[in-house]
Design a protein around this motif. Sequence first.
Motif, PDB file in Angstrom:
ATOM      1  N   ARG A 243      35.576  40.616  42.628  1.00  0.00           N
ATOM      2  CA  ARG A 243      36.533  39.691  43.438  1.00  0.00           C
ATOM      3  C   ARG A 243      35.965  38.181  43.244  1.00  0.00           C
ATOM      4  O   ARG A 243      36.880  37.555  43.259  1.00  0.00           O
ATOM      5  CB  ARG A 243      36.117  39.878  45.084  1.00  0.00           C
ATOM      6  N   GLU A 244      34.745  38.008  42.790  1.00  0.00           N
ATOM      7  CA  GLU A 244      34.380  36.890  42.305  1.00  0.00           C
ATOM      8  C   GLU A 244      35.347  36.277  41.148  1.00  0.00           C
ATOM      9  O   GLU A 244      35.717  35.185  40.911  1.00  0.00           O
ATOM     10  CB  GLU A 244      32.873  36.641  42.068  1.00  0.00           C
TER      11      GLU A 244
ATOM     12  N   MET B  25      38.387  35.582  41.959  1.00  0.00           N
ATOM     13  CA  MET B  25      38.783  34.252  42.461  1.00  0.00           C
ATOM     14  C   MET B  25      38.764  33.068  41.460  1.00  0.00           C
ATOM     15  O   MET B  25      39.466  32.327  41.503  1.00  0.00           O
ATOM     16  CB  MET B  25      37.563  34.058  43.451  1.00  0.00           C
ATOM     17  N   LEU B  26      37.939  33.332  40.509  1.00  0.00           N
ATOM     18  CA  LEU B  26      37.895  32.286  39.419  1.00  0.00           C
ATOM     19  C   LEU B  26      39.036  32.162  38.770  1.00  0.00           C
ATOM     20  O   LEU B  26      39.589  30.932  38.456  1.00  0.00           O
ATOM     21  CB  LEU B  26      36.697  32.690  38.271  1.00  0.00           C
ATOM     22  N   ILE B  27      39.799  33.294  38.119  1.00  0.00           N
ATOM     23  CA  ILE B  27      40.962  33.391  37.513  1.00  0.00           C
ATOM     24  C   ILE B  27      41.985  32.635  38.635  1.00  0.00           C
ATOM     25  O   ILE B  27      42.855  31.826  38.108  1.00  0.00           O
ATOM     26  CB  ILE B  27      41.439  34.856  37.086  1.00  0.00           C
ATOM     27  N   SER B  28      41.882  33.038  39.672  1.00  0.00           N
ATOM     28  CA  SER B  28      42.986  32.484  40.576  1.00  0.00           C
ATOM     29  C   SER B  28      42.946  31.160  40.618  1.00  0.00           C
ATOM     30  O   SER B  28      43.956  30.443  40.726  1.00  0.00           O
ATOM     31  CB  SER B  28      42.716  33.060  42.144  1.00  0.00           C
ATOM     32  N   ILE B  29      41.717  30.341  40.895  1.00  0.00           N
ATOM     33  CA  ILE B  29      41.672  28.956  41.085  1.00  0.00           C
ATOM     34  C   ILE B  29      41.996  28.252  39.849  1.00  0.00           C
ATOM     35  O   ILE B  29      42.146  27.038  39.530  1.00  0.00           O
ATOM     36  CB  ILE B  29      40.596  28.604  41.667  1.00  0.00           C
ATOM     37  N   GLY B  30      41.958  28.841  38.739  1.00  0.00           N
ATOM     38  CA  GLY B  30      42.492  28.427  37.443  1.00  0.00           C
ATOM     39  C   GLY B  30      41.688  28.387  36.241  1.00  0.00           C
ATOM     40  O   GLY B  30      41.472  27.825  35.426  1.00  0.00           O
ATOM     41  N   MET B  31      40.596  29.304  36.153  1.00  0.00           N
ATOM     42  CA  MET B  31      39.740  29.427  35.119  1.00  0.00           C
ATOM     43  C   MET B  31      40.318  30.457  34.204  1.00  0.00           C
ATOM     44  O   MET B  31      40.648  31.500  34.156  1.00  0.00           O
ATOM     45  CB  MET B  31      38.316  30.250  35.614  1.00  0.00           C
ATOM     46  N   SER B  32      40.454  29.802  32.868  1.00  0.00           N
ATOM     47  CA  SER B  32      41.329  30.647  31.905  1.00  0.00           C
ATOM     48  C   SER B  32      40.643  31.892  31.523  1.00  0.00           C
ATOM     49  O   SER B  32      39.372  32.023  31.487  1.00  0.00           O
ATOM     50  CB  SER B  32      41.605  29.861  30.686  1.00  0.00           C
ATOM     51  N   ARG B  33      41.464  32.949  31.224  1.00  0.00           N
ATOM     52  CA  ARG B  33      40.771  34.174  30.750  1.00  0.00           C
ATOM     53  C   ARG B  33      39.796  34.005  29.527  1.00  0.00           C
ATOM     54  O   ARG B  33      38.966  34.762  29.525  1.00  0.00           O
ATOM     55  CB  ARG B  33      42.053  35.283  30.272  1.00  0.00           C
TER      56      ARG B  33
ATOM     57  N   PRO C 146      44.511  38.852  39.439  1.00  0.00           N
ATOM     58  CA  PRO C 146      44.005  38.026  40.614  1.00  0.00           C
ATOM     59  C   PRO C 146      44.503  38.487  42.104  1.00  0.00           C
ATOM     60  O   PRO C 146      43.935  38.501  42.912  1.00  0.00           O
ATOM     61  CB  PRO C 146      44.091  36.670  40.408  1.00  0.00           C
ATOM     62  N   GLY C 147      45.781  38.649  42.040  1.00  0.00           N
ATOM     63  CA  GLY C 147      46.624  39.041  43.097  1.00  0.00           C
ATOM     64  C   GLY C 147      46.083  40.274  43.758  1.00  0.00           C
ATOM     65  O   GLY C 147      46.098  40.171  45.038  1.00  0.00           O
TER      66      GLY C 147
ATOM     67  N   ILE D 153      42.104  39.539  45.048  1.00  0.00           N
ATOM     68  CA  ILE D 153      41.547  38.783  45.908  1.00  0.00           C
ATOM     69  C   ILE D 153      41.875  39.502  47.383  1.00  0.00           C
ATOM     70  O   ILE D 153      41.450  39.004  48.407  1.00  0.00           O
ATOM     71  CB  ILE D 153      42.414  37.370  45.751  1.00  0.00           C
TER      72      ILE D 153
END
Lengths: 235, 406
Positions: free
Chosen positions: B295-296, B299-307, B400-401, B404
């Motif tokens: 989940r963490e 969350m990182l990918i959701s807020i915009g941390m690139s893969r 991410p969807g 989360i």
Amino acid sequence: MAILQTKNLSKVYNPDTVPVHALRDVSITIDKGEFTSIVGPSGSGKTTLLNMLGGLDKPTSGSVWVNGEEITMMKESKLIDFRLHNIGFVFQHYNLIPVFTAHENVSFIMLLQNRSKKEINDRANKLLDEVGLGDRKDARPVQMSGGQQQRVAVARALASEPKFILADEPTANLDTTSAMNLLDIMYKMNQEQNVTFVFSTHDQRVIDRARRVITMVDGAIYKDEYRDVEEKAAS
Amino acid sequence: MKMLLSISWRNIWRRPSRSGVLIGAVIAGLWAGILVSSWTNGLINQRINRVIQEELTHLQIHHPEFLADREPQMTIEPTHEIFSFLNNDERIKSYAARTLADGMIQSPQTASGVQITGVMADLEPATTNFHENLIEGSYLTEQIVYPIIIGVKLAEKLNIGVGNRVVLSFQDLQNDIVYNAFNVAGIFRANLPAYDEARVIVRAEDLYGLMAGTPVFHEIAIMLYDIDESDQVAADINRQFDTIQAETWMELSPELRFMTGASEYYMFYIMVVIMLALAFGILNTMLMAIFERTRELGMLISIGMSRSRVFIMIILESVILTMTGGAAGILISILTVSYLGRNGLDLSSIGGDTMAEWGYDAFVYPFITTGEYISVAVLVMITAILAAIYPAIKALRLNPGDVIRE
Ligand SMILES: Nc1ncnc2c1ncn2[C@@H]1O[C@H](COP(=O)(O)OP(=O)(O)OP(=O)(O)O)[C@@H](O)[C@H]1O
Ligand SMILES: [Mg+2]
């Protein structure tokens, strides 16, 4: 000006096995500076809609437009970068990086944006002051209450200077005082800095503060009303 | 990058016991692997040095066909020019010329085929240490006419001892058979068991006197100051003289050639096996870390941390975790190996005697070269990266969807 728009948005989960129509033909427009609450019974599609608005999930049909750009057509890698620069997120759970302090959590997103060190530091301090955590900057998530953690999440969401902030049930895990406190902060940001917020919530306290309430039932928009909040809040 | 390093480092210590176990395993694995390798290095190195010093030397000169045909006429010419060339080469520490013959040794009881080596009683001990193998009698002493020293097994077979007389027969340069009586001056026990049965040593003067009447040599054994110059010196000699051929110890001894190769690959194989085991540990640890943090990461990918950053973060975590153990393991190994290298490791109580029979030392001075330490470090690093690739790819596949949601 519309900064967020959906056109005939539909989402069907498991189309081949047991199809679940989570969204049915949803078309909404949200303008800059709105303070919108999406409400509805459990399973009505609130989270699904917010995920679509934030580009975290792909619709089955229809489109999502942010600031005139269609994000539903974007490639995954571009979309992540787009989220980083345009959309702020506050989730119900797992908002923060547990090994980072409040200050580092807020700085993190700006580091991802490759901003200068000084700007990051100043801005993180300023935002934490604004959400009332000036004295908890070096606390790690486990050392903070749920309300404090959500306020850090709001500060982080603001840090990237997004076009709007999406918050999926931000107060669901908070006691009344913390929830009202968080709400006050967001409301103030909306009033003073014209930050656009879109919530989903079950929480009547949040609903009472919203100037616009979109009610969903069974994946479709049931009601979309604007209200005079100052009156409500005062009463 | 600094941020990724910091997040990776701190993530490692979220589960101190789990990370600690892996670090401990890396330390133990490296320590064991390096220790065994250092012992093998020492063993093989001592063996190579012993064979070289006992008889083989760094390089040898022969008539180009002598080693294949061993005919008495295949002597080294021109001796004078060659000797003066060798005397003038500063890379050469010492050399000794030898006269060789294949023949028979006869005692009153029985006879046996032998290789006869005629050595210069003064020069040979300055070049090789074969004379140290003497266990009885004396080395080619002047006091005895036609002295001979023989191996302990041959002495038993012929049922003779020091002071007894034997007859050697061999071909002279005219291909006539020469017979001559020799007096047993000493008995040796060589480190190469085959020598004890099939080699006899006489004085070169005696042998070439009987073979040719004038000095003839079939072999010149050369010791250098630096073994690594063997190839170069051999090449220089071969360029200078076309009537002879100089060959290095590597070319002359298939056994040593094999062992040199073995010592290089042996450590590599040991390490690969250990790394393979560690790779599973790393894989498991990283998979657990990813699983816990689904989940963490979402969350990182959701807020915009690139893969790609997520990928690097996980690889970094694995590399830092493993290299922490790797650095500690190598450090402990350096301390252990350098201690053992100074004091030696005596395995005679646990089967070292058997090894001694095969010409290997029970008392070994282990060592590891700097290059080998670097290779180990690189190997550990590669393992950490490879083992983390699968968990990292798993993290990349997160949607991410989905993640989360609760
Ligand atoms: N990954 C999925 N696979 C299948 N069905 C799903 C999936 N995610 C959501 N759904 C279904 O889609 C519908 C809408 O779910 P959603 O989570 O959007 O509702 P919600 O309004 O957010 O509910 P809640 O108030 O409980 O959070 C529900 O019937 C849900 O079971
Ligand atoms: Mg929901």
